[in-house]
Each structure stands twice: as structure tokens, then as C-alpha cells.
Write an enzyme that holds these catalytic residues in place. Structure first.
Site, PDB file in Angstrom:
ATOM      1  N   ASP A 108       2.547   7.475  22.774  1.00 23.41           N
ATOM      2  CA  ASP A 108       3.419   6.839  23.757  1.00 23.41           C
ATOM      3  C   ASP A 108       4.265   7.925  24.431  1.00 23.41           C
ATOM      4  O   ASP A 108       4.301   9.065  23.974  1.00 23.41           O
ATOM      5  CB  ASP A 108       4.326   5.791  23.089  1.00 23.41           C
ATOM      6  CG  ASP A 108       4.921   6.305  21.796  1.00 23.41           C
ATOM      7  OD1 ASP A 108       5.049   7.541  21.646  1.00 23.41           O
ATOM      8  OD2 ASP A 108       5.260   5.497  20.927  1.00 23.41           O
TER       9      ASP A 108
ATOM     10  N   ASP B  77       8.005   8.861  25.658  1.00 20.43           N
ATOM     11  CA  ASP B  77       9.425   8.524  25.610  1.00 20.43           C
ATOM     12  C   ASP B  77      10.183   9.387  26.614  1.00 20.43           C
ATOM     13  O   ASP B  77       9.879  10.582  26.767  1.00 20.43           O
ATOM     14  CB  ASP B  77       9.989   8.776  24.207  1.00 20.43           C
ATOM     15  CG  ASP B  77       9.358   7.842  23.184  1.00 20.43           C
ATOM     16  OD1 ASP B  77       8.945   6.740  23.568  1.00 20.43           O
ATOM     17  OD2 ASP B  77       9.245   8.235  22.010  1.00 20.43           O
TER      18      ASP B  77
ATOM     19  N   ASP C  76      14.691  15.575  14.589  1.00 19.38           N
ATOM     20  CA  ASP C  76      14.329  15.952  13.223  1.00 19.38           C
ATOM     21  C   ASP C  76      13.734  17.357  13.095  1.00 19.38           C
ATOM     22  O   ASP C  76      14.291  18.212  12.417  1.00 19.38           O
ATOM     23  CB  ASP C  76      13.404  14.903  12.595  1.00 19.38           C
ATOM     24  CG  ASP C  76      12.187  14.584  13.462  1.00 19.38           C
ATOM     25  OD1 ASP C  76      12.102  15.089  14.593  1.00 19.38           O
ATOM     26  OD2 ASP C  76      11.318  13.827  13.000  1.00 19.38           O
TER      27      ASP C  76
HETATM   28  P1  ATP Z   1       4.362   9.951  16.869  1.00 22.00           P
HETATM   29  O1  ATP Z   1       3.376  10.750  17.626  1.00 22.00           O
HETATM   30  O2  ATP Z   1       3.901   9.557  15.505  1.00 22.00           O
HETATM   31  O3  ATP Z   1       4.969   8.802  17.634  1.00 22.00           O
HETATM   32  P2  ATP Z   1       6.967  11.053  17.162  1.00 22.00           P
HETATM   33  O4  ATP Z   1       7.473  12.442  16.859  1.00 22.00           O
HETATM   34  O5  ATP Z   1       6.976  10.643  18.591  1.00 22.00           O
HETATM   35  O6  ATP Z   1       5.536  10.976  16.536  1.00 22.00           O
HETATM   36  P3  ATP Z   1       8.604   8.756  16.711  1.00 22.00           P
HETATM   37  O7  ATP Z   1       8.851   8.031  15.441  1.00 22.00           O
HETATM   38  O8  ATP Z   1       7.942   8.079  17.836  1.00 22.00           O
HETATM   39  O9  ATP Z   1       7.802  10.064  16.300  1.00 22.00           O
HETATM   40  O10 ATP Z   1      10.017   9.313  17.160  1.00 22.00           O
HETATM   41  C1  ATP Z   1      10.278   9.822  18.474  1.00 22.00           C
HETATM   42  C2  ATP Z   1      11.223  11.015  18.398  1.00 22.00           C
HETATM   43  O11 ATP Z   1      12.479  10.600  17.873  1.00 22.00           O
HETATM   44  C3  ATP Z   1      10.734  12.125  17.465  1.00 22.00           C
HETATM   45  O12 ATP Z   1       9.907  13.027  18.143  1.00 22.00           O
HETATM   46  C4  ATP Z   1      12.018  12.767  17.004  1.00 22.00           C
HETATM   47  O13 ATP Z   1      12.451  13.728  17.942  1.00 22.00           O
HETATM   48  C5  ATP Z   1      13.012  11.610  17.033  1.00 22.00           C
HETATM   49  N1  ATP Z   1      13.199  11.034  15.698  1.00 22.00           N
HETATM   50  C6  ATP Z   1      12.488  10.031  15.126  1.00 22.00           C
HETATM   51  N2  ATP Z   1      12.941   9.754  13.902  1.00 22.00           N
HETATM   52  C7  ATP Z   1      13.972  10.592  13.680  1.00 22.00           C
HETATM   53  C8  ATP Z   1      14.861  10.791  12.596  1.00 22.00           C
HETATM   54  N3  ATP Z   1      14.798  10.075  11.482  1.00 22.00           N
HETATM   55  N4  ATP Z   1      15.819  11.754  12.735  1.00 22.00           N
HETATM   56  C9  ATP Z   1      15.913  12.487  13.855  1.00 22.00           C
HETATM   57  N5  ATP Z   1      15.098  12.347  14.909  1.00 22.00           N
HETATM   58  C10 ATP Z   1      14.146  11.418  14.837  1.00 22.00           C
HETATM   59 MG    MG Z   2       6.393   8.608  19.289  1.00 20.20          MG
END
Ligand code: ATP
Ligand code: MG
Length: 431
Positions: free
Chosen positions: A58, A60, A134
Site C-alpha cells: 500500500d 502511505d 521504528d
Molecule cells: P508492510 O510492507 O508490511 O506494510 P510497513 O513498514 O509499511 O510494512 P506498516 O505496519 O504498514 O508497515 O506501517 C507503516 C509505517 O509506520 C512503517 O513503515 C513504520 O515507519 C511505521 N510504524 C509502524 N508500526 C510502528 C511502530 N510500532 N513504531 C514506530 N513506527 C511504526
Molecule cells: Mg505498510
């Protein structure tokens, strides 16, 4: 303090991210924000994935526009979230894209005082927004104004060198939100990157804190470990760090057995292959496949007599085992019950020798075909003969519906067993 943090700017010619790889709807939002004088960035996992040449799940977006301003700019949007408001911009087909205002703190930081949703201290600068994230590879921004990458956290260097590193002090990050430890493991498994030393050491120190987390978040993150195509690698790393035993203490005993460990890793490999070849498996199927190698240990099928009563007692035992093992995760009652049916069904499928005369009363259950699918996958893992129930090859003229109808007809005619050739073919329901 953050105003003084200067980002590294990587101009368009120096990075591989092209607009043609960005979702056109996300681009539309970025452009509209930009043309109205706001900052407009792609953020998080999508920038990481685009950089690595993968297709993001996705897109963001983050901006300095406040939620109400975003709302005013996009008629097709809605504000969500009580604590941290952000906008969902909707597109045809139920699709939406998340647009957030730069924030000072992560919503997950336990020490964050409960900010009023409208207060300005929720919002922050782009630097603050990057630092609250994170891991470094998730903290890079793509700026639509000049197509550059904006890196406050050293994420690009880590992407190039293949390193998973916490942004800021890992001790602090893990104490504030222990779920980040699961995310570190998942991202390392998915990318094949190595975990930076300091981050790894802190993870080992604080892994026990996962017990303090909200069960709902643990469940969501754990299911993501299973479902996203790198389950084997993730669980392997969870075993190495002891995280698996914090989440599932009761699995420590049976996992002393090296053979069972291989079986578990093998079943996760199957899950990863399913992820590649089929629609994503449902939560209960993922769970059942993960727990299949432990079934015999916790619920020895021979301890139960034959017949209906024996099977009913066995099902009860499986149900109790799952409640005990998964209890703290708050898996929905529905998924847990569905996983119970799948696992309890394995005993029946083991009991009936070729050509597989399965009692009709059981075979007519909606879960039958999925249990059979699980059985076949399990048999493959145990090195048993592929299928005693013989799937017709996928090119055969029987649709799944026809196979069920044929099967039912035979059942009615008094052939109270499963005829060969009615079992699901590969690609049949796991979801
Ligand atoms: P995916 O490809 O699995 O969606 P993602 O990195 O985009 O991986 P998401 O859960 O969609 O993971 O989270 C979006 C963003 O929000 C992450 O890239 C990270 O920067 C931030 N994020 C998510 N969870 C946390 C957390 N617990 N603490 C700090 N930042 C977070
Ligand atoms: Mg994501």
C-alpha cells in the site's frame, strides 16, 4: 531539537524510484497537496519497497496539512482515529489511501500522554515524523516536489548495506513499544537483511516485554509473520531469539525435539509457497498449519477410542489445547474454532485407509475440504504418500462445485465414504 536535524537529500538521478511505479491515485493526492502549497511525501514501507524493486502493498502519505485541511481538499475523504486523526481518501472499488499529518510521536509509544485529537502538540515536523518511526529503512520519504528522497535517519545507507537498525536508541524504542521487536524480526526475514548489533542485543534483553503488549496487537503482528511470505525465516529468527517461547511458552517443550523443529519449519515453508501461488490463506488455515506439527504431542490421537464419541472427545481436547496455547492472543473465537475443526479433522483423515471411506456425517462439514488440504500438505511434509484421496489434476473437467455435487450424490446413494477423486485440487480453498 528536530528543526536542527538536517536530512540527506538524494536527487532523482541518484535513486531508482520512478513515478511510473507509484500508484496513480497516490500520485494524484501528492500532486494536489503540492499544488496547494503543502509538503507531500510518500512514507514508510512503500518507499522501502520501491527502492528494493518490490511492489508495495500500500502507499502511505504524509503531509504538513492538518487533517481538516486534508478533508477540505479531498471531497472523497474521511477523517478517522480518535487519538491521532488521519484521513482516508477513497477511490472506486473500496480502495483508500491513508494521508497523515507529520507527527511528533508514535501512536504506540506507551509513555505518550493522551493528546487531545485537536491539539497541535500531536503534530510535528518531517524530522520528528521520521524519528518516531521504528527502523531506518522504514523512515525514508519521497518528496513529490522534486522527486527526491529525504532521509533523516540513515535509512538509505542501511538499505544499500542490508541492515535492519532501530531509529534512535533501540532500548528506548523497544521499551516504549515492544511490538517493534516483532517488526524487526519480520523485516529482517522479509528482506534477508541482518539485524544491527546494538538493535539485536537490545532485542535479546527486552524480548520478555512482549508479554506486556496488547494481545490484539500481538495477534495482528504475529499473523503478519505467518502470512507475508517469509514465515519460515521469521519463525527461525523467533526461535533463535527466544521470542517464540515468550509468545507461546507451551511450545518450548515439544520444540526440544529437533525433528519436530524441522517439521515446523517445513510447514512454514509450505505456507510461504502458498503465499506465492495462491490467494492468501485465511487466519485459521495459517494457524492450523503452524500448529499441525504439535498436534500429536498435545493431543495424541490414540488416547481416544474410535467412533463418534472418540472423535468428539478428541475435538474437545484440540479446542482446549488451542484455547490454552492461543488464549493470550485473543484470536477471534471464530478463527480458533475454525482452526479446531481443521486440526481435529486430521484424526479422521488418518484413520480411514485407502480409498478413504470418510463417514458422510463428517465429510459433509463445510470444513472438510480445507481439512483435507491441510492433511495433504501435512502428509507431504511427513514424507508420506502424497494423497490417499487422490486429487484430480487441475486440468480435469470437474469444477470444485461439481466435485462436491458428485460426492454428495454418492453419499446419498449409500456410499458412505469419500470416493476417490473428490478431494480438492491444488488451489482449492485454504481461505
Ligand atoms: P508492510 O510492507 O508490511 O506494510 P510497513 O513498514 O509499511 O510494512 P506498516 O505496519 O504498514 O508497515 O506501517 C507503516 C509505517 O509506520 C512503517 O513503515 C513504520 O515507519 C511505521 N510504524 C509502524 N508500526 C510502528 C511502530 N510500532 N513504531 C514506530 N513506527 C511504526
Ligand atoms: Mg505498510
Amino acid at each position: 531539537m528536530d528543526e536542527s536535524v538536517l536530512p540527506r537529500i538524494i536527487s532523482r538521478p541518484e535513486h531508482p524510484i520512478s513515478r511510473k511505479d507509484i500508484d496513480p491515485d497516490a500520485l494524484k493526492i501528492l500532486y494536489r497537496l503540492h499544488h496547494h502549497g503543502f509538503m507531500a511525501y510518500l512514507v514508510g514501507g512503500c518507499v522501502r519497497d520501491l527502492f528494493l524493486g518490490k511492489t508495495p502493498k500500500d502507499f502511505d502519505l504524509a503531509t504538513d496539512a492538518h487533517p481538516r485541511q486534508i478533508r477540505d481538499l479531498f471531497r472523497n475523504s474521511r477523517l478517522i482515529g480518535r487519538r491521532f486523526r488521519l484521513a482516508h481518501v477513497y477511490f472506486p472499488g473500496g480502495k483508500y489511501i491513508e494521508v497523515a499529518t507529520f507527527r511528533r510521536r508514535s501512536e504506540f509509544d506507551e509513555q505518550t500522554p493522551n493528546p487531545s485529537p485537536h491539539s497541535d502538540n500531536t503534530f510535528g515536523t518531517p524530522a520528528e515524523d521520521a524519528l518516531r518511526r521504528d527502523i531506518t529503512i522504514n523512515g525514508i520519504f519521497y518528496n513529490i516536489a522534486d522527486f527526491s528522497l529525504v532521509d533523516y535517519v540513515g535509512g538509505l545507507e542501511d538499505l544499500r548495506r542490508g541492515i535492519i537498525r532501530c531509529i534512535g536508541d533501540p532500548e528506548e524504542k523497544f521499551v516504549q513499544d515492544p511490538v517493534r521487536m516483532i517488526r524487526v524480526i519480520r523485516h529482517a526475514a522479509r528482506t534477508g537483511f541482518s539485524i544491527e548489533e546494538n538493535t539485536y542485543r537490545s532485542l535479546l534483553t527486552h524480548v520478555d516485554r512482549l508479554r506486556l503488549c496488547s494481545p490484539a496487537r500481538l495477534r495482528d503482528e504475529f499473523l503478519r509473520e505467518l502470512r507475508e511470505g517469509a514465515a519460515r525465516e521469521s519463525i527461525q529468527r523467533m526461535l533463535e531469539t527466544g521470542m517464540l517461547f515468550v509468545l507461546f511458552p507451551s511450545l518450548a517443550g515439544p520444540l526440544q525435539d529437533g525433528k519436530r523443529k524441522e517439521y515446523v519449519l517445513g510447514s512454514l515453508e509450505v505456507l510461504d509457497r502458498l503465499h506465492l501461488s495462491e490467494n492468501a490463506a485465511s487466519d485459521d488455515f495459517c494457524l492450523a498449519l503452524f500448529l499441525l506439527p504439535f498436534l500429536e504431542f498435545f493431543c495424541p490421537p490414540d488416547e481416544f477410542p474410535g467412533g463418534r464419541k472418540g472423535q468428539a472427545d478428541f475435538e474437545l481436547k484440540v479446542r482446549e489445547w488451542l484455547i490454552h496455547t492461543l488464549g493470550p492472543f485473543l484470536f477471534t473465537r471464530h478463527s480458533r474454532e475454525a482452526a479446531t475443526q481443521l486440526l481435529a479433522g486430521q484424526r479422521i483423515l488418518h484413520q480411514f485407509p485407502p480409498p478413504g471411506k470418510i463417514p458422510w456425517r463428517w465429510a459433509r462439514r463445510p470444513s472438510f475440504y480445507r481439512a483435507l488440504r491441510l492433511f495433504e500438505l501435512g502428509a507431504g511434509l511427513r514424507g508420506e504418500e502424497p494423497s490417499r484421496f487422490l486429487c484430480p489434476p487441475a486440468d480435469k473437467k470437474f469444477s470444485r462445485r461439481k466435485r462436491i455435487r458428485r460426492f454428495r450424490k454418492k453419499g446419498k446413494r449409500g456410499n458412505r465414504g469419500t470416493p476417490a477423486g473428490v478431494a480438492p485440487s491444488p488451489g482449492d480453498p485454504v481461505s
